[in-house]
Design a protein around this motif. Structure first.
Motif, PDB file in Angstrom:
ATOM      1  N   LEU A 130       0.871  -1.122  -0.173  1.00 52.02           N
ATOM      2  CA  LEU A 130       0.033   0.039  -0.076  1.00 52.02           C
ATOM      3  C   LEU A 130       0.970   1.336   0.121  1.00 52.02           C
ATOM      4  N   MET A 131       2.004   1.299   0.743  1.00 48.48           N
ATOM      5  CA  MET A 131       2.822   2.393   0.942  1.00 48.48           C
ATOM      6  C   MET A 131       4.060   2.117   0.646  1.00 48.48           C
ATOM      7  N   ASP A 132       5.020   3.203   0.176  1.00 52.66           N
ATOM      8  CA  ASP A 132       6.458   2.963   0.163  1.00 52.66           C
ATOM      9  C   ASP A 132       7.048   3.738   1.198  1.00 52.66           C
ATOM     10  N   LEU A 133       7.158   2.647   2.410  1.00 48.94           N
ATOM     11  CA  LEU A 133       7.721   3.295   3.691  1.00 48.94           C
ATOM     12  C   LEU A 133       9.208   3.801   3.520  1.00 48.94           C
ATOM     13  N   ALA A 134       9.976   3.720   2.359  1.00 51.53           N
ATOM     14  CA  ALA A 134      11.403   4.280   2.489  1.00 51.53           C
ATOM     15  C   ALA A 134      11.219   5.641   1.998  1.00 51.53           C
ATOM     16  N   ARG A 135      10.120   5.927   1.851  1.00 54.88           N
ATOM     17  CA  ARG A 135       9.835   7.329   1.396  1.00 54.88           C
ATOM     18  C   ARG A 135       8.872   8.032   2.369  1.00 54.88           C
ATOM     19  N   PRO A 136       8.701   9.505   2.555  1.00 57.80           N
ATOM     20  CA  PRO A 136       7.762  10.196   3.364  1.00 57.80           C
ATOM     21  C   PRO A 136       6.448   9.963   2.498  1.00 57.80           C
ATOM     22  N   VAL A 137       5.284   9.607   3.438  1.00 54.40           N
ATOM     23  CA  VAL A 137       4.161   9.430   2.933  1.00 54.40           C
ATOM     24  C   VAL A 137       3.148  10.816   3.565  1.00 54.40           C
ATOM     25  N   VAL A 138       2.107  11.156   2.726  1.00 52.58           N
ATOM     26  CA  VAL A 138       1.204  12.213   3.042  1.00 52.58           C
ATOM     27  C   VAL A 138      -0.235  11.715   3.201  1.00 52.58           C
TER      28      VAL A 138
END
Length: 360
Positions: free
Chosen positions: A61-69
């Motif tokens: 669902l998310m790329d946790l290596a990068r910031p998520v908004v």
């Protein structure tokens, strides 16, 4: 522009590039955004959620290596249109939308990076085809409740409530409270609700529960069955193979807690033939006794999100004044106070839905 970003489970406010509306898209100024329980889950259990979506759907669902908004419960104002748009809604109008971008590779807003930010930001990009204009007489803060109410709308629809069904809502957090509001709108009842928090029980009353139960004091299953009792054969639920006919109306339970053990409590406590709809997002392994569910012929269903038609129908009910949900709103904060609001929602039972106003 300013945005709240999440990385490594921590929230911070920083400057990010303003998103650019592509073909068929619209740039929108965020007026209000609700903090969802799934945002709290993603911050605390992002890796576990990714593992679940990878196993279930083959993607993370998310790329946790990068910031998520974060931010998928929002209302905004149209700023400008990208290329290839019909521009049917005037610039300056308020809008709501499903939190998705209809691109070749769909983007679920609130779970992506700053290049496609969710509404914990000053501005976002939306797909024109999904926009719904907000009438002038609908307050912005109520319009921001469309998305969580749509989840509840689908949850209740998933129950396929029979005539005379008696619903039991377990957990009076935001989704449980929204389910109560949808049940009340549909004229269902009596509605039984259970929660350990007196503040949440009071909110359940205000949103339409007929009977609220403190499980530390009373057995909610006994209260539920007493409310469902009937000697009228025309109101009784269909018999099951082993239990036969019971002197009860049809019984439906809504699991809106999402912690281990609740499903088994429902399996053990529900009358034979009960339909159980699970909306609570449990992020850890859970267990229940299938033999008990089989012997009782229980129907267990799981629910997530909504269709575009359900989202639009939810907003239509809200705009028509058919959903009395103002008690859900318990606070508004600016971006700099979002981290504190997360902590409030984790620890304070007095809070239900806190909105973010990017202008504060």
């Amino acid at each position: 522009m300013r945005a709240v970003v999440m990385q490594d489970g921590k929230l911070r406010v920083e400057e990010v590039a303003e998103p650019v509306a592509g073909a068929g898209e619209v740039l929108v100024e965020v007026l209000a955004c609700g903090i969802c329980g799934s945002d709290l889950h993603c911050a605390a259990h992002g890796a576990e959620l990714n593992a679940a979506t990878r196993t279930a759907l083959g993607v993370e669902l998310m790329d946790l290596a990068r910031p998520v908004v974060f931010g998928h419960e929002f209302v905004g104002r149209v700023v400008s249109y990208g290329p290839g748009t019909a521009q049917r809604i005037p610039i300056g109008s308020r809008v709501v939308s499903m939190p998705a971008l209809l691109r070749d590779q769909p983007v679920y807003l609130g779970f992506a990076g700053p290049e496609a930010p969710g509404a914990y930001a000053e501005r976002i990009v939306l797909s024109e085809a999904l926009l719904i204009e907000v009438p002038e007489d609908v307050p912005t803060e109520l319009a921001a409740l469309t998305e969580p109410l749509a989840v509840a709308y689908r949850t209740v629809a998933k129950a396929e409530l029979a005539q005379h069904a008696v619903p039991f809502v377990v957990g009076c957090g935001p989704i449980g409270l929204a389910v109560i509001a949808i049940l009340r709108m549909r004229g269902c009842g009596p509605i039984i609700a259970a929660d350990l928090s007196p503040e949440r029980r009071e909110l359940a009353r205000r949103l339409g529960a007929d009977v609220v139960v403190d499980p530390a004091v009373d057995d909610p299953y006994q209260v539920w069955m007493a409310a469902a009792a009937t000697d009228d054969p025309d109101k009784m639920a269909a018999p099951t193979t082993l239990a036969g006919p019971l002197p009860l109306c049809p019984t439906v339970a809504f699991e809106c807690v999402g912690v281990p053990g609740i499903i088994q409590q429902l399996v053990a406590g529900s009358p034979a033939g009960t339909r159980i709809v699970v909306a609570g997002l449990c992020m850890t392994t859970d267990t229940f006794e299938p033999a008990q569910a089989i012997l009782k012929e229980l129907d267990i269903r799981f629910v997530l999100m909504y269709t575009p038609e359900e989202f639009a129908a939810t907003f239509a009910h809200l705009a028509a004044g058919e959903l009395e949900v103002a008690p859900l709103l318990t606070g508004t904060v600016g971006m700099d106070a979002v981290a504190d609001a997360f902590e409030r929602l984790r620890t304070s039972p007095a809070d239900a839905k806190i909105l973010i106003d990017p202008t504060l």
